[in-house]
Scaffold this motif. Structure first.
Motif, PDB file in Angstrom:
ATOM      1  N   ASP A   1     -20.240  37.054 -91.891  1.00 26.38           N
ATOM      2  CA  ASP A   1     -19.544  37.798 -90.987  1.00 26.38           C
ATOM      3  C   ASP A   1     -18.312  37.445 -90.893  1.00 26.38           C
ATOM      4  OD1 ASP A   1     -21.335  38.681 -90.054  1.00 26.38           O
ATOM      5  OD2 ASP A   1     -22.316  37.151 -88.535  1.00 26.38           O
ATOM      6  N   LEU A   2     -17.668  35.963 -91.531  1.00 27.91           N
ATOM      7  CA  LEU A   2     -16.490  35.990 -90.919  1.00 27.91           C
ATOM      8  C   LEU A   2     -15.440  37.000 -92.917  1.00 27.91           C
ATOM      9  CD1 LEU A   2     -13.803  33.989 -90.609  1.00 27.91           C
ATOM     10  CD2 LEU A   2     -14.647  32.115 -91.545  1.00 27.91           C
ATOM     11  N   MET A   3     -16.365  36.421 -94.103  1.00 24.39           N
ATOM     12  CA  MET A   3     -15.830  36.742 -94.762  1.00 24.39           C
ATOM     13  C   MET A   3     -15.767  38.288 -95.069  1.00 24.39           C
ATOM     14  SD  MET A   3     -18.205  34.626 -98.075  1.00 24.39           S
ATOM     15  CE  MET A   3     -17.334  35.795 -99.299  1.00 24.39           C
ATOM     16  N   MET A   4     -16.479  39.524 -94.498  1.00 22.64           N
ATOM     17  CA  MET A   4     -16.155  40.230 -94.048  1.00 22.64           C
ATOM     18  C   MET A   4     -15.255  40.761 -93.116  1.00 22.64           C
ATOM     19  SD  MET A   4     -18.368  42.376 -95.112  1.00 22.64           S
ATOM     20  CE  MET A   4     -17.817  43.977 -93.935  1.00 22.64           C
ATOM     21  N   LYS A   5     -14.972  39.982 -92.697  1.00 21.01           N
ATOM     22  CA  LYS A   5     -13.490  40.008 -91.527  1.00 21.01           C
ATOM     23  C   LYS A   5     -11.938  39.882 -92.577  1.00 21.01           C
ATOM     24  CE  LYS A   5     -11.162  37.619 -87.436  1.00 21.01           C
ATOM     25  NZ  LYS A   5     -11.005  36.594 -86.952  1.00 21.01           N
ATOM     26  N   VAL A   6     -12.729  38.874 -92.830  1.00 14.73           N
ATOM     27  CA  VAL A   6     -12.069  38.965 -94.061  1.00 14.73           C
ATOM     28  C   VAL A   6     -10.923  39.937 -95.382  1.00 14.73           C
ATOM     29  CG1 VAL A   6     -10.023  37.527 -96.513  1.00 14.73           C
ATOM     30  CG2 VAL A   6     -11.553  35.682 -93.833  1.00 14.73           C
ATOM     31  N   ALA A   7     -12.681  40.269 -95.889  1.00 11.42           N
ATOM     32  CA  ALA A   7     -12.465  41.306 -96.588  1.00 11.42           C
ATOM     33  C   ALA A   7     -11.706  43.047 -96.422  1.00 11.42           C
ATOM     34  CB  ALA A   7     -14.143  41.563 -97.100  1.00 11.42           C
ATOM     35  N   THR A   8     -12.165  42.970 -94.477  1.00  6.29           N
ATOM     36  CA  THR A   8     -11.891  43.969 -93.655  1.00  6.29           C
ATOM     37  C   THR A   8     -10.095  44.247 -93.623  1.00  6.29           C
ATOM     38  OG1 THR A   8     -14.211  44.431 -92.480  1.00  6.29           O
ATOM     39  CG2 THR A   8     -12.360  45.735 -91.304  1.00  6.29           C
ATOM     40  N   LYS A   9      -9.589  42.800 -93.829  1.00  3.77           N
ATOM     41  CA  LYS A   9      -8.645  43.276 -93.304  1.00  3.77           C
ATOM     42  C   LYS A   9      -7.724  43.265 -94.615  1.00  3.77           C
ATOM     43  CE  LYS A   9      -4.067  41.948 -91.449  1.00  3.77           C
ATOM     44  NZ  LYS A   9      -4.224  40.864 -91.116  1.00  3.77           N
ATOM     45  N   ALA A  10      -8.259  43.328 -95.880  1.00  4.92           N
ATOM     46  CA  ALA A  10      -7.868  43.228 -96.782  1.00  4.92           C
ATOM     47  C   ALA A  10      -7.615  44.393 -97.088  1.00  4.92           C
ATOM     48  CB  ALA A  10      -8.528  42.265 -98.171  1.00  4.92           C
ATOM     49  N   ASN A  11      -8.955  45.150 -97.155  1.00  8.47           N
ATOM     50  CA  ASN A  11      -9.133  46.438 -96.820  1.00  8.47           C
ATOM     51  C   ASN A  11      -8.080  47.465 -96.546  1.00  8.47           C
ATOM     52  OD1 ASN A  11     -11.211  48.455 -98.591  1.00  8.47           O
ATOM     53  ND2 ASN A  11     -12.715  47.942 -97.809  1.00  8.47           N
ATOM     54  N   GLU A  12      -7.548  47.463 -95.033  1.00  5.43           N
ATOM     55  CA  GLU A  12      -6.894  47.536 -94.158  1.00  5.43           C
ATOM     56  C   GLU A  12      -5.386  47.245 -94.763  1.00  5.43           C
ATOM     57  OE1 GLU A  12      -7.141  45.562 -90.503  1.00  5.43           O
ATOM     58  OE2 GLU A  12      -9.544  46.804 -89.579  1.00  5.43           O
ATOM     59  N   GLN A  13      -4.929  46.597 -95.475  1.00  5.82           N
ATOM     60  CA  GLN A  13      -4.073  46.712 -96.051  1.00  5.82           C
ATOM     61  C   GLN A  13      -3.741  47.457 -97.429  1.00  5.82           C
ATOM     62  OE1 GLN A  13      -0.872  44.820 -94.888  1.00  5.82           O
ATOM     63  NE2 GLN A  13      -2.653  44.636 -93.148  1.00  5.82           N
ATOM     64  N   MET A  14      -4.607  47.323 -97.970  1.00  6.20           N
ATOM     65  CA  MET A  14      -4.661  48.399 -99.454  1.00  6.20           C
ATOM     66  C   MET A  14      -4.942  49.580 -98.485  1.00  6.20           C
ATOM     67  SD  MET A  14      -7.504  47.347-102.439  1.00  6.20           S
ATOM     68  CE  MET A  14      -8.762  46.488-101.495  1.00  6.20           C
ATOM     69  N   LYS A  15      -5.105  50.569 -97.481  1.00  5.85           N
ATOM     70  CA  LYS A  15      -4.870  51.378 -97.512  1.00  5.85           C
ATOM     71  C   LYS A  15      -3.428  51.613 -96.787  1.00  5.85           C
ATOM     72  CE  LYS A  15      -7.932  55.265 -94.809  1.00  5.85           C
ATOM     73  NZ  LYS A  15      -8.698  54.942 -93.233  1.00  5.85           N
ATOM     74  N   VAL A  16      -2.905  50.759 -96.344  1.00  4.25           N
ATOM     75  CA  VAL A  16      -1.321  51.190 -95.351  1.00  4.25           C
ATOM     76  C   VAL A  16      -1.076  51.280 -97.187  1.00  4.25           C
ATOM     77  CG1 VAL A  16       0.029  49.981 -94.800  1.00  4.25           C
ATOM     78  CG2 VAL A  16      -2.006  49.323 -93.465  1.00  4.25           C
ATOM     79  N   LYS A  17      -1.236  50.262 -97.975  1.00  4.74           N
ATOM     80  CA  LYS A  17      -0.708  50.150 -99.141  1.00  4.74           C
ATOM     81  C   LYS A  17      -0.461  51.468 -99.691  1.00  4.74           C
ATOM     82  CE  LYS A  17       2.662  48.759-102.254  1.00  4.74           C
ATOM     83  NZ  LYS A  17       3.549  47.432-101.539  1.00  4.74           N
ATOM     84  N   ASN A  18      -1.763  52.481-100.589  1.00 10.04           N
ATOM     85  CA  ASN A  18      -2.350  53.358-101.662  1.00 10.04           C
ATOM     86  C   ASN A  18      -2.798  54.000-100.845  1.00 10.04           C
ATOM     87  OD1 ASN A  18       0.092  52.887-103.335  1.00 10.04           O
ATOM     88  ND2 ASN A  18      -1.963  51.664-104.519  1.00 10.04           N
ATOM     89  N   ASN A  19      -3.117  54.052 -99.523  1.00  7.00           N
ATOM     90  CA  ASN A  19      -4.269  54.957 -98.438  1.00  7.00           C
ATOM     91  C   ASN A  19      -5.712  55.194 -99.701  1.00  7.00           C
ATOM     92  OD1 ASN A  19      -4.536  56.831 -96.835  1.00  7.00           O
ATOM     93  ND2 ASN A  19      -4.316  58.732 -98.173  1.00  7.00           N
ATOM     94  N   ASN A  20      -5.539  54.020-100.004  1.00  8.04           N
ATOM     95  CA  ASN A  20      -7.313  53.341-100.931  1.00  8.04           C
ATOM     96  C   ASN A  20      -7.947  52.598-100.146  1.00  8.04           C
ATOM     97  OD1 ASN A  20      -8.632  54.272-103.262  1.00  8.04           O
ATOM     98  ND2 ASN A  20      -7.311  53.110-104.551  1.00  8.04           N
ATOM     99  N   GLU A  21      -9.252  52.685-100.201  1.00  4.92           N
ATOM    100  CA  GLU A  21     -10.172  51.613 -99.627  1.00  4.92           C
ATOM    101  C   GLU A  21     -10.848  51.339-100.677  1.00  4.92           C
ATOM    102  OE1 GLU A  21     -11.727  52.194 -95.628  1.00  4.92           O
ATOM    103  OE2 GLU A  21     -11.456  53.958 -95.990  1.00  4.92           O
ATOM    104  N   TYR A  22     -11.556  50.112-100.250  1.00  2.00           N
ATOM    105  CA  TYR A  22     -13.118  49.299-101.175  1.00  2.00           C
ATOM    106  C   TYR A  22     -13.589  49.879-100.373  1.00  2.00           C
ATOM    107  CZ  TYR A  22      -9.789  48.967-105.894  1.00  2.00           C
ATOM    108  OH  TYR A  22      -8.781  49.132-106.394  1.00  2.00           O
TER     109      TYR A  22
END
Length: 477
Positions: free
Chosen positions: A357-378
């Motif tokens: 659950d904690l790892m997903m929280k960190v991964a979700t935040k990382a994904n949000e930042q990628m979406k802001v950067k290039n409008n791209n998410e994993y």
């Protein structure tokens, strides 16, 4: 209409395997002769002229079964999934088909009513377009080093040496071990010297030889660390208490082989069965339920797990280093391609890690930042769930098994349009978005694990306490 699928598949395989071997042998010798004539040396490259990559979507369990049987018995190069058992109804399958079998394969798919489309029309043309490289470059210079281009290993070795020399206040180049072919594997330790024991963020690239964008990413990330720490306040603080351990190219023998001989080679170059087959899938060679599922004991397979866990010198070297420093590793990140995924443990079972659950929280935040950067998410989640099949022996699962809390496998671009031949014009956006994701994880480290985080938290509690006291006396006076 009743289809006698097994008989058709077996007849198909028997009829064409003999012709396939003869044609490939002829092509091999033609390439050898041309290479000798043009370059004064031996064979240069395996050619993929007319080969295609098909996107196939099995509609039913029967369709999936047909494809699994073909993949097990015919010389197909599975790109997604990378094991026949991973072929499932409703999930995309990407298969590299030799030119001599393209039409036959399409006919079989039509006969079974299995829908398909062509992802890559001509594999060799795709490779040629992405092999653009400045062969006249005589020496590597950091001032002119192009991080938006794929580089052969001798240039990466030179680049590593110059990074060490030009940033010796921040960067140390260290010896990890050697490959089967006796080439040195180096890694960087990036961080400010400290008398205190430091935490570690560990990143490795280039497990699978043909995943060139992975190798490009590690070079890009090192460049970002040495160039951005002066302007990035958080990164500057982190580098005082955290060291980045970065392995730019792990599977060096295989990587060199993709430049000199066979662009789509995946494994290392250790020989087996008296040299009749070569290579171990290094990401199936770790002691994480080794070779129990999603790996092959056939040395001809792209997912060959090796004769035993950690049998390969590369795997032994990496596992040995990580074992020695595991108590200090906060994050273990292993970089692969393709598929655009952030994979969490586990790959060999449906269960998730205790810190999921904690790892997903960190991964979700990382994904949000990628979406802001290039409008791209994993896609993010437990490996077996996201990929849709099981595998064992991966470094990411092994890292979790030995007690590393945050272990992520990144699968970079793309989703299959280019596969392992990601165009060079996509190196920059790929590296930018993944750097953004990892720096998001760095912020998490900064906020939760560093000494200044504790000081800041203490200050908050002191301020709250003083505020309560002041409020009390204000009300009662």
């Amino acid at each position: 209409m009743q289809i006698t699928n097994r008989g058709l598949v077996k007849a198909f395989i028997t009829q064409h395997n003999s012709n396939y071997r003869k044609k490939m042998k002829l092509i091999f010798w033609i390439v050898c002769l041309l290479g000798t004539f043009l370059y004064g040396g031996s064979c240069l490259k395996v050619q993929y002229n007319g080969d295609q990559v098909l996107q196939i979507i099995p509609q039913t369990a029967k369709h999936a079964e047909y494809l699994q049987e073909l993949a097990n018995n015919w010389p197909l190069d599975l790109w997604r999934p990378n094991i026949p058992e991973g072929i499932q109804a409703g999930r995309e399958v990407h298969i590299h088909i030799p030119s001599s079998h393209v039409n036959e394969m399409k006919n079989v798919l039509l006969q079974y009513d299995i829908p398909y489309s062509v992802l890559i029309e001509d594999v060799q043309q795709s490779i040629d377009m992405n092999m653009v490289h400045n062969k006249n470059m005589k020496a590597v210079s950091l001032n002119t080093y192009d991080y938006t281009q794929y580089h052969p290993m001798h240039e990466i070795y030179d680049w590593m040496e110059q990074i060490k020399e030009n940033h010796n206040d921040l960067v140390t180049k260290l010896y990890l071990g050697e490959t089967y072919e006796k080439r040195p594997i180096y890694y960087f330790r990036v961080g400010w010297p400290s008398e205190k024991k430091k935490k570690i963020m560990f990143i490795d690239c280039g497990f699978h030889a043909r995943e060139w964008v992975s190798v490009a990413f590690c070079q890009w990330f090192v460049k970002e660390l040495v160039s951005s720490h002066k302007s990035d306040a958080i990164l500057a603080k982190v580098l005082k208490e955290v060291d980045f351990y970065i392995v730019p190219v792990f599977n060096i023998d295989g990587y060199i082989y993709t430049w000199t001989t066979e662009r789509l080679w995946r494994k290392n170059r250790a020989p087996f069965n008296n040299g009749t087959c070569y290579g171990v899938d290094l990401n199936r060679n770790f002691d994480a339920q080794w070779c129990t599922i999603g790996a092959s004991k056939n040395c001809s397979s792209n997912t060959f797990c090796g004769p035993s866990a950690a049998s390969e010198p590369e795997t032994k070297a990496l596992a040995g280093l990580i074992e020695r420093i595991k108590s200090d590793i906060l994050f273990y990140l292993t970089i692969h391609s393709y598929g655009k995924m952030i994979l969490l443990p586990y790959g060999y079972k449906d269960e998730v890690s205790k810190d999921h659950d904690l790892m997903m929280k960190v991964a979700t935040k990382a994904n949000e930042q990628m979406k802001v950067k290039n409008n791209n998410e994993y896609a993010a989640g437990a490996s077996a769930s996201v990929i849709g099949y099981y595998d064992s022996g991966s470094s990411g699962d092994w890292a979790t098994d030995i007690g590393i809390k945050f272990s992520y496998t990144f699968e970079l671009r793309d989703n299959g349009t280019h596969g392992f031949q990601l165009p060079q014009d996509q190196i920059k956006p790929t590296c930018e978005e993944v750097t953004t994701a990892i720096l998001s994880m760095v912020e998490y480290v900064h906020d939760n694990y560093l000494e200044n985080s504790g000081v800041a938290l203490t200050a908050v509690w002191i301020n709250m306490f003083i505020s309560v006291i002041c409020l009390y006396y204000t009300i009662n006076l």
